[in-house]
Write an enzyme that holds these catalytic residues in place. Sequence first.
Site, mmCIF file in Angstrom:
data_model
loop_
_atom_site.group_PDB
_atom_site.id
_atom_site.type_symbol
_atom_site.label_atom_id
_atom_site.label_comp_id
_atom_site.label_asym_id
_atom_site.label_seq_id
_atom_site.Cartn_x
_atom_site.Cartn_y
_atom_site.Cartn_z
ATOM 1 N N LYS A 92 45.130 30.957 46.022
ATOM 2 C CA LYS A 92 43.391 30.839 46.637
ATOM 3 C C LYS A 92 42.624 30.201 45.728
ATOM 4 O O LYS A 92 41.950 29.508 46.094
ATOM 5 C CB LYS A 92 43.436 32.586 46.878
ATOM 6 C CG LYS A 92 44.411 32.763 47.476
ATOM 7 C CD LYS A 92 44.165 34.477 47.620
ATOM 8 C CE LYS A 92 44.265 35.134 46.603
ATOM 9 N NZ LYS A 92 45.963 35.516 46.429
ATOM 10 N N ARG A 121 40.657 43.569 49.324
ATOM 11 C CA ARG A 121 42.008 43.678 49.217
ATOM 12 C C ARG A 121 43.090 44.689 49.693
ATOM 13 O O ARG A 121 44.117 45.351 49.353
ATOM 14 C CB ARG A 121 42.604 43.515 47.773
ATOM 15 C CG ARG A 121 43.742 42.890 47.623
ATOM 16 C CD ARG A 121 43.821 42.012 45.763
ATOM 17 N NE ARG A 121 44.522 41.713 44.472
ATOM 18 C CZ ARG A 121 44.299 40.381 44.679
ATOM 19 N NH1 ARG A 121 42.830 39.804 44.589
ATOM 20 N NH2 ARG A 121 45.150 39.965 43.827
ATOM 21 N N ARG A 165 52.553 29.596 36.202
ATOM 22 C CA ARG A 165 51.378 29.334 35.988
ATOM 23 C C ARG A 165 51.253 30.535 34.822
ATOM 24 O O ARG A 165 50.838 29.850 33.281
ATOM 25 C CB ARG A 165 50.584 29.899 36.981
ATOM 26 C CG ARG A 165 49.546 30.350 36.636
ATOM 27 C CD ARG A 165 48.008 31.010 37.633
ATOM 28 N NE ARG A 165 48.826 32.049 38.389
ATOM 29 C CZ ARG A 165 47.879 32.605 39.130
ATOM 30 N NH1 ARG A 165 46.720 32.131 39.643
ATOM 31 N NH2 ARG A 165 48.445 34.155 39.002
ATOM 32 N N ARG A 218 48.548 34.441 30.797
ATOM 33 C CA ARG A 218 47.812 35.603 31.902
ATOM 34 C C ARG A 218 49.444 36.447 31.782
ATOM 35 O O ARG A 218 50.319 35.541 32.105
ATOM 36 C CB ARG A 218 47.642 35.061 33.364
ATOM 37 C CG ARG A 218 46.403 35.125 33.819
ATOM 38 C CD ARG A 218 45.893 35.243 35.229
ATOM 39 N NE ARG A 218 46.501 35.943 36.149
ATOM 40 C CZ ARG A 218 45.936 35.776 37.298
ATOM 41 N NH1 ARG A 218 45.686 35.016 37.815
ATOM 42 N NH2 ARG A 218 46.593 36.911 37.676
ATOM 43 N N ARG A 259 53.342 43.062 41.767
ATOM 44 C CA ARG A 259 51.585 42.350 42.254
ATOM 45 C C ARG A 259 52.313 41.841 44.189
ATOM 46 O O ARG A 259 51.270 41.996 44.997
ATOM 47 C CB ARG A 259 51.093 41.442 42.246
ATOM 48 C CG ARG A 259 50.258 41.943 40.483
ATOM 49 C CD ARG A 259 50.769 41.013 39.309
ATOM 50 N NE ARG A 259 50.131 40.191 40.159
ATOM 51 C CZ ARG A 259 50.052 38.696 39.312
ATOM 52 N NH1 ARG A 259 51.243 37.877 38.229
ATOM 53 N NH2 ARG A 259 49.254 37.469 39.610
HETATM 54 P P1 ADP Z 1 47.023 37.335 41.585
HETATM 55 O O1 ADP Z 1 46.552 37.081 43.485
HETATM 56 O O2 ADP Z 1 46.706 36.504 41.401
HETATM 57 O O3 ADP Z 1 47.490 38.510 41.599
HETATM 58 P P2 ADP Z 1 43.811 37.833 41.012
HETATM 59 O O4 ADP Z 1 43.387 37.025 40.048
HETATM 60 O O5 ADP Z 1 43.032 37.812 42.339
HETATM 61 O O6 ADP Z 1 45.840 37.631 41.115
HETATM 62 O O7 ADP Z 1 43.905 39.973 39.987
HETATM 63 C C1 ADP Z 1 44.601 40.113 39.233
HETATM 64 C C2 ADP Z 1 44.795 41.369 38.920
HETATM 65 O O8 ADP Z 1 43.794 42.014 39.292
HETATM 66 C C3 ADP Z 1 44.949 42.094 40.469
HETATM 67 O O9 ADP Z 1 46.538 42.305 39.906
HETATM 68 C C4 ADP Z 1 44.768 43.394 40.142
HETATM 69 O O10 ADP Z 1 45.002 44.346 38.964
HETATM 70 C C5 ADP Z 1 43.223 42.788 39.763
HETATM 71 N N1 ADP Z 1 42.189 42.950 41.074
HETATM 72 C C6 ADP Z 1 41.650 41.368 41.454
HETATM 73 N N2 ADP Z 1 41.292 41.620 42.600
HETATM 74 C C7 ADP Z 1 40.797 42.745 42.937
HETATM 75 C C8 ADP Z 1 40.431 43.457 44.594
HETATM 76 N N3 ADP Z 1 39.544 43.867 45.422
HETATM 77 N N4 ADP Z 1 40.648 45.212 44.064
HETATM 78 C C9 ADP Z 1 42.054 45.883 43.154
HETATM 79 N N5 ADP Z 1 42.297 44.789 42.319
HETATM 80 C C10 ADP Z 1 42.084 44.314 42.113
#
Ligand code: ADP
Length: 193
Positions: A14, A89, A128, A134, A146
């Site tokens: 994404k 999400r 990554r 990260r 996740r």
């Molecule tokens: P990825 O899609 O690689 O898991 P993101 O960078 O989108 O990672 O998100 C990292 C973390 O940030 C998630 O695991 C969550 O803890 C938090 N997070 C991000 N976006 C949201 C969201 N829309 N709702 C709740 N938690 C979120």
Amino acid sequence: MLNIVLFGPPGAGKGTQSEKLIERYHLAHISTGDLFRRHLGEGTALGKKARSYMDTGLLVPDELVISMVDDKLQEEQDTKGIIFDGFPRTIAQAEALDVLLNNKKIPITGMVALDVPDEELIQRLLERGKTSGRTDDQDMDKISTRLEVYRSETLPVANYYQQQSKFVTINGVGSIDTIFKKITDEISKLQQT
Ligand code: ADP
């Protein structure tokens, strides 16, 4: 306006595709993951609240996410459109986004989902993790959490947009440019409906 929700599990690509879409269509980018990481880095109150959830791979509570997105939307008043990346999400977040956008009379054009098998996702995330810094990409338990959270809490959001006939899915395995082409083709179709 062109308002696209880019959807898919962690590691689906994404972020990578968002960057290309922003360049192509001159859109604003709302990545809740990036926004939270910035808060974490800056040590804000919100960052402190979000840290434990992010560290374990759980979702940050909806109310924190939604108010952060609301603030960000205020900043993006004059944009040609927005790529939402990693948001909504949960169903609650999708409903809240509709309320926020309805108030501004700007609809979501569509949701584009990137479909990638779990084995490939795990490989990409671990790869990554070697360079991204990260910590949530460096630990198999966190990655598994996740993926589970994605299936249980996030996947239902696809139905939410499917019911509004605004959902398309594409194969997220292949070269970055091939996938980008598929996404832009789907966006053209969504713009015509
Ligand atoms: P990825 O899609 O690689 O898991 P993101 O960078 O989108 O990672 O998100 C990292 C973390 O940030 C998630 O695991 C969550 O803890 C938090 N997070 C991000 N976006 C949201 C969201 N829309 N709702 C709740 N938690 C979120």
